[in-house]
Design an enzyme around this catalytic site. Structure first.
Site, PDB file in Angstrom:
ATOM      1  N   GLU A  52      43.862  41.344  40.387  1.00  0.00           N
ATOM      2  CA  GLU A  52      43.352  40.883  41.678  1.00  0.00           C
ATOM      3  C   GLU A  52      44.524  40.497  42.585  1.00  0.00           C
ATOM      4  O   GLU A  52      45.516  39.938  42.132  1.00  0.00           O
ATOM      5  CB  GLU A  52      42.455  39.661  41.443  1.00  0.00           C
ATOM      6  CG  GLU A  52      41.901  39.024  42.705  1.00  0.00           C
ATOM      7  CD  GLU A  52      41.128  37.742  42.427  1.00  0.00           C
ATOM      8  OE1 GLU A  52      40.283  37.383  43.252  1.00  0.00           O
ATOM      9  OE2 GLU A  52      41.379  37.109  41.368  1.00  0.00           O
ATOM     10  N   LYS A 119      34.709  41.405  47.387  1.00  0.00           N
ATOM     11  CA  LYS A 119      34.303  40.379  46.428  1.00  0.00           C
ATOM     12  C   LYS A 119      33.110  39.578  46.945  1.00  0.00           C
ATOM     13  O   LYS A 119      33.161  38.988  48.017  1.00  0.00           O
ATOM     14  CB  LYS A 119      35.491  39.449  46.157  1.00  0.00           C
ATOM     15  CG  LYS A 119      35.276  38.437  45.034  1.00  0.00           C
ATOM     16  CD  LYS A 119      36.562  37.650  44.818  1.00  0.00           C
ATOM     17  CE  LYS A 119      36.464  36.667  43.666  1.00  0.00           C
ATOM     18  NZ  LYS A 119      37.736  35.920  43.495  1.00  0.00           N
ATOM     19  N   CYS A 153      37.326  38.984  39.470  1.00  0.00           N
ATOM     20  CA  CYS A 153      37.540  37.645  38.920  1.00  0.00           C
ATOM     21  C   CYS A 153      36.265  36.810  38.814  1.00  0.00           C
ATOM     22  O   CYS A 153      35.470  36.990  37.904  1.00  0.00           O
ATOM     23  CB  CYS A 153      38.618  36.933  39.746  1.00  0.00           C
ATOM     24  SG  CYS A 153      39.485  35.612  38.840  1.00  0.00           S
TER      25      CYS A 153
END
Length: 267
Positions: A52, A119, A153
């Site tokens: 990431e 995200k 994540c």
């Protein structure tokens, strides 16, 4: 040296996960180091995964370190690497849009950018929600005969979002997951593989970031049965593995948990 596959349907893919100690807010240095790793990998992989925010580290200084896609040095680098080594390159970067900044997963093939995923779940404990805009859509990526669902994540903590609707064969997870919650990382990765009967390919960074947060790596490949096929410790390195499509399909046929799954609607 092995030759890369063609985009046609295949039953096996060669994967490389690059686990690195990211240079804090130093795009040039990070890209130099990843270039060195790409040279080592060469044409031996069909898919290369990066952590990431691989070009900057997980910084909230987005107005300083974010880049618009059309001017992005990180994206330009991904495009060049994918074309040079005839592979797909995946990772997330900080991207500026008309509405604000996003933590964007980029799926880049030899011909350029093929797909984007922003995200969805922003890590409020790290104040990510104050600097970034959330994404909304699940994206299914394809390579050969494989279908992939990307997660970034914190997304890993949300099983409903990651639920396999018989629309993917492998989860791709790119992360800056802290060492203090390493057991959680390992547990959730295996859980996502087991409950979704899918491969899990997960790459994490290592080392201490500019905020003093330690990361313990643990990049891993997990089978649809929840078995760890390959794993790195806390050191920098390249994890290479092969994943098979038939293993997913045959296991889901022999043990069809998915047929008894609860229906739901994601809002």
């Amino acid at each position: 040296m092995e030759q890369p596959i063609t985009p046609s349907l295949v039953s096996e893919l060669r994967i490389s996960l690059i686990q690195a100690d990211l240079a804090w807010e130093n795009r040039e240095r990070n890209l130099e180091r990843f270039t060195e790793q790409m040279v080592r990998i060469g044409a031996s992989s069909d898919l290369v995964m990066l952590p990431e925010t691989f070009s900057t580290g997980f910084t909230m200084q987005v107005s300083i370190h974010g880049e618009r896609e059309e001017e992005s040095k990180a994206l330009d680098w991904m495009v060049r690497m994918a074309a040079r080594y005839r592979c797909h390159v995946a990772g997330s970067v900080i991207v500026g849009t008309q509405g604000g900044f996003v933590n964007r997963f980029l799926w880049v093939g030899p011909g350029g950018v093929e797909e984007r995923y922003d995200k969805r779940h922003l890590f409020r404990m790290g104040r990510e929600n104050e600097s970034f805009l959330p994404g909304n859509d699940r994206k299914i990526l394809t390579l050969g005969g494989f279908r992939f669902l990307p997660l970034i994540c914190y997304d890993l903590r949300f099983p409903v979002f990651a639920r396999n609707r018989n629309d993917y064969d492998a989860l791709l997870v790119v992360a800056n997951w802290p060492a203090a919650r390493q057991v959680v990382w390992e547990t959730l990765l295996r859980a996502r593989a087991l409950e979704n009967q899918a491969w899990v390919l997960a790459v994490n960074r290592t080392g201490r970031d500019g905020l003093g947060v330690d990361h313990a790596g643990g990049s891993t490949v997990i089978s649809p049965r929840g078995e760890i096929v390959a794993c790195l410790d806390e050191r920098e390195g390249i994890l290479q593995a092969r994943i098979g499509l038939e293993e997913v399909r045959s296991f889901r046929e022999k043990f069809p948990v998915w047929k008894d799954a609860d229906d739901f609607r994601l809002t």
